[in-house]
Design an enzyme around this catalytic site. Structure first.
Site, PDB file in Angstrom:
ATOM      1  N   THR A  49     -46.941 -21.811 -44.289  1.00  0.00           N
ATOM      2  CA  THR A  49     -46.921 -23.188 -43.780  1.00  0.00           C
ATOM      3  C   THR A  49     -47.504 -23.292 -42.378  1.00  0.00           C
ATOM      4  OG1 THR A  49     -45.002 -23.682 -45.139  1.00  0.00           O
ATOM      5  CG2 THR A  49     -45.377 -25.145 -43.295  1.00  0.00           C
TER       6      THR A  49
ATOM      7  N   SER B  79     -46.586 -17.443 -48.953  1.00  0.00           N
ATOM      8  CA  SER B  79     -45.904 -16.156 -49.103  1.00  0.00           C
ATOM      9  C   SER B  79     -45.156 -16.025 -50.424  1.00  0.00           C
ATOM     10  CB  SER B  79     -44.965 -15.911 -47.931  1.00  0.00           C
ATOM     11  OG  SER B  79     -43.816 -16.711 -48.014  1.00  0.00           O
TER      12      SER B  79
ATOM     13  N   THR C  17     -42.722 -18.471 -44.709  1.00  0.00           N
ATOM     14  CA  THR C  17     -41.304 -18.171 -44.475  1.00  0.00           C
ATOM     15  C   THR C  17     -40.551 -17.802 -45.754  1.00  0.00           C
ATOM     16  OG1 THR C  17     -40.768 -20.517 -44.690  1.00  0.00           O
ATOM     17  CG2 THR C  17     -41.160 -19.679 -42.456  1.00  0.00           C
ATOM     18  N   ASP C  18     -41.105 -18.186 -46.914  1.00  0.00           N
ATOM     19  CA  ASP C  18     -40.342 -18.004 -48.156  1.00  0.00           C
ATOM     20  C   ASP C  18     -39.997 -16.548 -48.433  1.00  0.00           C
ATOM     21  OD1 ASP C  18     -40.434 -20.704 -48.487  1.00  0.00           O
ATOM     22  OD2 ASP C  18     -41.692 -20.703 -50.272  1.00  0.00           O
TER      23      ASP C  18
END
Ligand code: ASP
Length: 325
Positions: free
Chosen positions: A11, A53, A85-86
């Protein structure tokens, strides 16, 4: 001081498409366009990939770790990795165990796209740069929302808030803002494989979460699919019904280690309940202290790849307790 920024996507590098969805768009040059000139700091950017990710595998993350090690070996004083971030917690755990505990390495990302008026992208990148250039090393860290937590401890705890990461029971390493870095603690874990070569690939390790009424179906499916290790997010302090214990026994007979964690997200697992955790231990399961399921999965994959199956119990103990080999 020369530092490297390695961009992988996420993101932090995403912008809104005409249909309203977010897509990774920015290269490292675009990420760095918002970073002001900083006296005495020479920042060089490198594009590793341009992906969200949630599409990355652990083997993709090994490529990132290799790039981090290469930059440090080339004499860069610090390295920032920008990442979705995932799956940042997996990338961070892996990076942390494969680099020195005090290495100046920070992983960052964002919760809001780069083109949103209140995006956290630029601020998080700047904070990560502050962390790797701090007067005293902070340690390998995840930096988001003004907080640095140890990469080896971090987990994503919110889908959209800018304070998306927690250091779990270990808390924060530092606070970061325009005044710089305020160090609060040092990590007791990480750096376990800093002196070992980065493995070419990691074996398949599956993670199975238990829910009320669950049986051995998913564990046995993973065994059939060729998993070389299994992690169970079990109930409470590490409990599971009998059919799971039987699947653990079968896995153990085949030489496939099964590691128990808790689905609660905090606290240690211990084999204390008769008919629950005690039976899992008797069937050959290993208990992963306070590691989350996804941390334990990466730990087990590393232990299998680097130490080998026979050494997994000792390696896992050392990874949990932060003891270096
Ligand atoms: N939501 C994700 C992010 O924050 C997407 C990804 O992981 O790439 O970056």
């Amino acid at each position: 001081m020369r530092i490297a920024v390695l961009a992988t996507g996420g993101t932090i590098a995403s912008r809104r498409e005409p249909d309203g969805t977010l897509a990774v768009a920015d290269s490292v040059a675009e990420l760095l366009a918002h970073v002001p000139d900083l006296a005495g700091i020479d920042i060089r950017g490198f594009d590793l990939s341009c992906r969200p990710s949630f599409t990355l595998t652990l083997d993709d993350m090994l490529d990132t770790v290799r790039a981090v090690r290469t930059k440090l070996a080339e004499g860069f004083a610090g390295v920032v990795v920008t990442h979705g971030t995932d799956t940042l917690e997996e990338a961070a755990y892996l990076t942390s165990q494969l680099t020195g505990r005090d290495a100046r390495v920070a992983l960052t990302g964002a919760q809001r796209g780069a083109d949103e008026p209140d995006s956290d992208a630029g601020r998080n990148l700047m904070d990560a740069i502050r962390v790797v250039t701090a007067a005293e090393p902070v340690g390998v860290a995840i930096v988001l929302g003004g907080v640095a937590c140890a990469a080896v401890e971090g987990r994503k705890v919110h889908t959209s808030a800018v304070s998306a990461f927690s250091g779990g029971s270990a808390g924060a390493l530092a606070l970061v803002d325009h005044d710089g870095v305020l160090r609060l603690s040092a990590s007791a874990r990480g750096g376990h494989y800093a002196d070992r070569p980065v493995p070419d690939r990691l074996p398949r390790v599956d993670l199975v979460k238990l829910v009320a009424g669950a049986d051995d179906t998913h564990l046995r499916a993973s065994l059939r699919a060729g998993a070389e290790g299994l992690v169970v997010e079990a109930f409470g302090a590490g409990n599971a019904p009998q059919s799971v214990a039987e699947a653990v026994r079968d896995a153990d007979k085949r030489g496939v280690p099964v590691v128990i964690t808790s689905r609660t997200g905090a606290g240690r697992v211990r084999p204390i309940y008769s008919g629950g955790g005690a039976d899992l231990a008797q069937a050959g399961a290993l208990f992963a202290g306070d590691l989350t399921g996804s941390q334990a999965r990466v730990a087990l994959a590393l232990a299998l790849a680097i130490d080998g199956p026979d050494a997994v119990p000792a390696a896992l103990r050392n990874l949990v307790e932060g003891r270096r080999p």
